[in-house]
Motif scaffolding. Structure first.
Motif, mmCIF file in Angstrom:
data_model
loop_
_atom_site.group_PDB
_atom_site.id
_atom_site.type_symbol
_atom_site.label_atom_id
_atom_site.label_comp_id
_atom_site.label_asym_id
_atom_site.label_seq_id
_atom_site.Cartn_x
_atom_site.Cartn_y
_atom_site.Cartn_z
ATOM 1 N N LEU A 1 7.173 11.474 7.393
ATOM 2 C CA LEU A 1 7.867 12.710 6.984
ATOM 3 C C LEU A 1 8.631 12.993 6.217
ATOM 4 O O LEU A 1 9.727 12.266 6.077
ATOM 5 C CB LEU A 1 8.273 13.058 8.646
ATOM 6 C CG LEU A 1 8.731 14.577 8.676
ATOM 7 C CD1 LEU A 1 7.458 15.503 8.510
ATOM 8 C CD2 LEU A 1 9.508 14.883 9.961
ATOM 9 N N GLY A 2 8.543 13.807 5.050
ATOM 10 C CA GLY A 2 9.356 14.107 4.133
ATOM 11 C C GLY A 2 9.894 13.041 3.212
ATOM 12 O O GLY A 2 11.045 12.724 3.002
ATOM 13 N N ALA A 3 8.835 12.812 2.447
ATOM 14 C CA ALA A 3 9.107 11.447 1.315
ATOM 15 C C ALA A 3 9.923 12.070 0.196
ATOM 16 O O ALA A 3 9.590 13.255 -0.200
ATOM 17 C CB ALA A 3 8.036 10.939 0.778
ATOM 18 N N PHE A 4 11.005 11.366 -0.451
ATOM 19 C CA PHE A 4 11.869 11.964 -1.142
ATOM 20 C C PHE A 4 12.350 10.851 -2.196
ATOM 21 O O PHE A 4 12.214 9.647 -1.746
ATOM 22 C CB PHE A 4 13.101 12.745 -0.687
ATOM 23 C CG PHE A 4 13.783 11.683 -0.007
ATOM 24 C CD1 PHE A 4 15.082 11.300 -0.474
ATOM 25 C CD2 PHE A 4 13.807 11.745 1.443
ATOM 26 C CE1 PHE A 4 16.036 10.757 0.533
ATOM 27 C CE2 PHE A 4 14.591 11.255 2.185
ATOM 28 C CZ PHE A 4 15.647 10.744 1.871
ATOM 29 N N GLU B 1 0.842 -1.081 0.196
ATOM 30 C CA GLU B 1 0.115 0.071 0.039
ATOM 31 C C GLU B 1 0.869 1.214 0.069
ATOM 32 O O GLU B 1 0.307 2.227 -0.645
ATOM 33 C CB GLU B 1 -0.880 0.003 1.228
ATOM 34 C CG GLU B 1 -1.991 -1.094 1.190
ATOM 35 C CD GLU B 1 -2.974 -1.152 2.285
ATOM 36 O OE1 GLU B 1 -4.157 -1.271 2.140
ATOM 37 O OE2 GLU B 1 -2.751 -0.398 3.375
ATOM 38 N N ILE B 2 2.155 1.350 0.669
ATOM 39 C CA ILE B 2 2.773 2.269 0.678
ATOM 40 C C ILE B 2 4.441 1.736 0.826
ATOM 41 O O ILE B 2 4.466 0.884 1.256
ATOM 42 C CB ILE B 2 2.731 3.198 2.155
ATOM 43 C CG1 ILE B 2 1.275 3.780 2.150
ATOM 44 C CG2 ILE B 2 3.563 4.135 2.275
ATOM 45 C CD1 ILE B 2 0.973 4.559 3.208
ATOM 46 N N ALA B 3 5.095 2.598 0.067
ATOM 47 C CA ALA B 3 6.701 2.325 0.115
ATOM 48 C C ALA B 3 7.140 3.686 -0.075
ATOM 49 O O ALA B 3 7.124 4.349 -1.263
ATOM 50 C CB ALA B 3 7.045 1.309 -1.151
ATOM 51 N N SER B 4 8.223 3.991 0.755
ATOM 52 C CA SER B 4 8.676 5.285 0.517
ATOM 53 C C SER B 4 9.974 5.369 1.372
ATOM 54 O O SER B 4 10.295 4.836 2.392
ATOM 55 C CB SER B 4 7.836 6.316 1.333
ATOM 56 O OG SER B 4 8.588 7.734 1.189
ATOM 57 N N ILE B 5 10.775 6.337 0.533
ATOM 58 C CA ILE B 5 12.163 6.585 1.580
ATOM 59 C C ILE B 5 11.694 8.095 1.959
ATOM 60 O O ILE B 5 11.139 9.053 1.251
ATOM 61 C CB ILE B 5 13.251 6.646 0.422
ATOM 62 C CG1 ILE B 5 13.575 5.417 -0.056
ATOM 63 C CG2 ILE B 5 14.349 7.344 1.337
ATOM 64 C CD1 ILE B 5 13.797 4.370 1.036
#
Length: 136
Positions: free
Chosen positions: A24-27, A4-8
């Motif tokens: 906080l602060g996905a990039f 559902e979600i994958a983020s650095i």
């Protein structure tokens, strides 16, 4: 399983089984002034939804590599429980957060974060660490 979600991101926290995942602060890109470069703090955050039949312990591996497949840190391995799906629900979710400190980057390149569960790659995330175009 469904991602559902994958983020650095800059930071992430997770509250228990199926609880809230805070990001906080996905990039996906960084432009350092020089190399080698150290990312002081970052996190890899994932939310995985699973079916009743997928409950149980699963082998997890997270790797961070350059585009040639060379690890920039040793792959991180763990076992993670997918708790039984509660009565009245069709699925459940598990949140995974890996907090990383002082991640060393030797050169400008595209890097890949790979999440595998039970030796099957289920998601990849690109991380572009490139020379600052304004520095030239």
């Amino acid at each position: 399983m469904n991602i559902e979600i994958a983020s650095i991101c800059d930071a992430a926290t997770a509250n228990g089984m199926g609880g809230r995942l805070n990001i906080l602060g996905a990039f996906d890109r960084i432009f350092p002034q020089s190399f080698p470069f150290v990312i002081p703090q970052c996190s890899a955050a994932f939310r995985i939804r699973y079916q009743r039949a997928e409950a149980g312990k699963h082998k997890l591996e997270l790797a961070i590599e350059d585009v040639c497949g060379h690890a920039i840190v040793p792959p991180m391995q763990s076992e993670i429980p997918f708790e039984p799906v509660a009565t009245g629900f069709d699925t459940a979710a598990v949140n995974l957060v890996l907090n990383m400190q002082r991640l060393q980057i030797a050169r400008a390149d595209k890097y890949i974060i790979r999440l595998s569960i039970d030796e099957e790659e289920i998601v990849t995330l690109p991380l572009y660490i490139l020379e600052d175009p304004r520095a030239k």
